[in-house]
Design a protein around this motif. Structure first.
Motif, PDB file in Angstrom:
ATOM      1  N   LEU A  37       0.740  -1.237   0.071  1.00  0.00           N
ATOM      2  CA  LEU A  37      -0.005  -0.131  -0.007  1.00  0.00           C
ATOM      3  C   LEU A  37       0.720   1.244  -0.118  1.00  0.00           C
ATOM      4  O   LEU A  37       0.729   2.327  -0.847  1.00  0.00           O
ATOM      5  CB  LEU A  37      -0.992  -0.064   1.153  1.00  0.00           C
ATOM      6  N   HIS A  38       1.979   1.402   0.770  1.00  0.00           N
ATOM      7  CA  HIS A  38       2.758   2.330   0.815  1.00  0.00           C
ATOM      8  C   HIS A  38       3.428   2.691  -0.502  1.00  0.00           C
ATOM      9  O   HIS A  38       3.628   3.745  -0.784  1.00  0.00           O
ATOM     10  CB  HIS A  38       4.066   2.169   1.887  1.00  0.00           C
ATOM     11  N   GLN A  39       4.049   1.584  -1.052  1.00  0.00           N
ATOM     12  CA  GLN A  39       4.867   1.592  -2.235  1.00  0.00           C
ATOM     13  C   GLN A  39       3.792   2.293  -3.502  1.00  0.00           C
ATOM     14  O   GLN A  39       4.264   2.770  -4.286  1.00  0.00           O
ATOM     15  CB  GLN A  39       5.399   0.304  -2.743  1.00  0.00           C
ATOM     16  N   HIS A  40       2.568   1.887  -3.408  1.00  0.00           N
ATOM     17  CA  HIS A  40       1.628   2.415  -4.448  1.00  0.00           C
ATOM     18  C   HIS A  40       0.907   3.747  -4.180  1.00  0.00           C
ATOM     19  O   HIS A  40       0.062   4.307  -4.762  1.00  0.00           O
ATOM     20  CB  HIS A  40       0.553   1.728  -4.758  1.00  0.00           C
ATOM     21  N   GLY A  41       1.350   4.307  -2.984  1.00  0.00           N
ATOM     22  CA  GLY A  41       0.680   5.500  -2.664  1.00  0.00           C
ATOM     23  C   GLY A  41      -0.607   5.431  -1.975  1.00  0.00           C
ATOM     24  O   GLY A  41      -1.477   6.413  -1.861  1.00  0.00           O
ATOM     25  N   ALA A  42      -1.148   4.285  -1.785  1.00  0.00           N
ATOM     26  CA  ALA A  42      -2.592   3.980  -1.393  1.00  0.00           C
ATOM     27  C   ALA A  42      -2.773   4.382   0.191  1.00  0.00           C
ATOM     28  O   ALA A  42      -3.949   4.464   0.355  1.00  0.00           O
ATOM     29  CB  ALA A  42      -2.922   2.341  -1.724  1.00  0.00           C
ATOM     30  N   ILE A  43      -1.849   4.343   0.787  1.00  0.00           N
ATOM     31  CA  ILE A  43      -2.146   4.724   2.234  1.00  0.00           C
ATOM     32  C   ILE A  43      -2.483   6.388   2.370  1.00  0.00           C
ATOM     33  O   ILE A  43      -3.422   6.658   3.041  1.00  0.00           O
ATOM     34  CB  ILE A  43      -1.079   4.434   3.078  1.00  0.00           C
ATOM     35  N   ASP A  44      -1.846   6.946   1.485  1.00  0.00           N
ATOM     36  CA  ASP A  44      -2.125   8.456   1.427  1.00  0.00           C
ATOM     37  C   ASP A  44      -3.555   8.755   1.118  1.00  0.00           C
ATOM     38  O   ASP A  44      -4.384   9.308   1.724  1.00  0.00           O
ATOM     39  CB  ASP A  44      -1.095   9.135   0.806  1.00  0.00           C
ATOM     40  N   THR A  45      -3.912   7.948  -0.158  1.00  0.00           N
ATOM     41  CA  THR A  45      -5.167   7.924  -0.730  1.00  0.00           C
ATOM     42  C   THR A  45      -6.309   7.450   0.181  1.00  0.00           C
ATOM     43  O   THR A  45      -7.348   8.045   0.487  1.00  0.00           O
ATOM     44  CB  THR A  45      -5.305   7.009  -1.851  1.00  0.00           C
ATOM     45  N   LEU A  46      -5.852   6.277   0.958  1.00  0.00           N
ATOM     46  CA  LEU A  46      -6.854   5.717   2.103  1.00  0.00           C
ATOM     47  C   LEU A  46      -7.001   7.024   3.159  1.00  0.00           C
ATOM     48  O   LEU A  46      -8.396   7.257   3.272  1.00  0.00           O
ATOM     49  CB  LEU A  46      -6.238   4.596   2.802  1.00  0.00           C
ATOM     50  N   PHE A  47      -6.195   7.662   3.667  1.00  0.00           N
ATOM     51  CA  PHE A  47      -6.307   8.602   4.591  1.00  0.00           C
ATOM     52  C   PHE A  47      -7.136   9.727   4.038  1.00  0.00           C
ATOM     53  O   PHE A  47      -7.957  10.399   4.948  1.00  0.00           O
ATOM     54  CB  PHE A  47      -5.122   8.823   5.322  1.00  0.00           C
ATOM     55  N   GLU A  48      -6.745  10.188   2.670  1.00  0.00           N
ATOM     56  CA  GLU A  48      -7.395  11.315   2.149  1.00  0.00           C
ATOM     57  C   GLU A  48      -9.137  11.044   2.032  1.00  0.00           C
ATOM     58  O   GLU A  48      -9.667  12.143   2.264  1.00  0.00           O
ATOM     59  CB  GLU A  48      -6.712  11.504   1.023  1.00  0.00           C
ATOM     60  N   THR A  49      -9.248   9.910   1.633  1.00  0.00           N
ATOM     61  CA  THR A  49     -10.632   9.616   1.630  1.00  0.00           C
ATOM     62  C   THR A  49     -11.410   9.546   2.904  1.00  0.00           C
ATOM     63  O   THR A  49     -12.449   9.900   2.927  1.00  0.00           O
ATOM     64  CB  THR A  49     -10.681   7.984   0.983  1.00  0.00           C
ATOM     65  N   VAL A  50     -10.637   9.040   3.842  1.00  0.00           N
ATOM     66  CA  VAL A  50     -11.217   9.087   5.139  1.00  0.00           C
ATOM     67  C   VAL A  50     -11.622  10.576   5.847  1.00  0.00           C
ATOM     68  O   VAL A  50     -12.666  11.006   6.359  1.00  0.00           O
ATOM     69  CB  VAL A  50     -10.628   8.297   6.320  1.00  0.00           C
TER      70      VAL A  50
END
Length: 111
Positions: A37-50
């Motif tokens: 998730l971190h490598q793909h930037g998905a963690i940032d996206t997840l928290f931005e979505t939240v």
């Protein structure tokens, strides 16, 4: 509370929980997925979505909720309409016929 009744320290409890093979496997899986998730930037996206969802929820007013409820009621009333049911029943066939007609008119890319 005397010494015999003391609760275990949080670190001791955590150590006891993490000592099992199942917990170790679960943590390894979790860490591997977290890395992906971190490598793909998905963690940032997840928290931005939240944060977006939280902001949207905070911004809702009673008027917006009332309008949403009225719209939902209108949609449910419309869905109960016999004429609409007949149109929806005929829709798949009409779409197939339109698709077939468009495919027949099209000679393809190189014709």
């Amino acid at each position: 509370m005397n010494d015999e009744e003391q609760q275990p320290e949080p670190i001791e409890t955590l150590h006891a929980l993490l000592g099992s093979p199942e917990a170790e496997a679960a943590l390894q899986d979790l860490l591997q997925r977290l890395i992906v998730l971190h490598q793909h930037g998905a963690i940032d996206t997840l928290f931005e979505t939240v944060l977006l969802l939280h902001s949207m929820r905070s911004a809702l007013t009673d008027q917006i909720v009332d309008r949403g409820a009225k719209l939902t009621e209108e949609l449910l009333t419309l869905a109960d309409d016999d004429g609409l049911r007949e149109i929806l029943r005929m829709l798949p066939r009409a779409l197939r016929e339109a698709q077939d007609g468009a495919a027949a008119k099209s000679g393809g890319l190189f014709t």
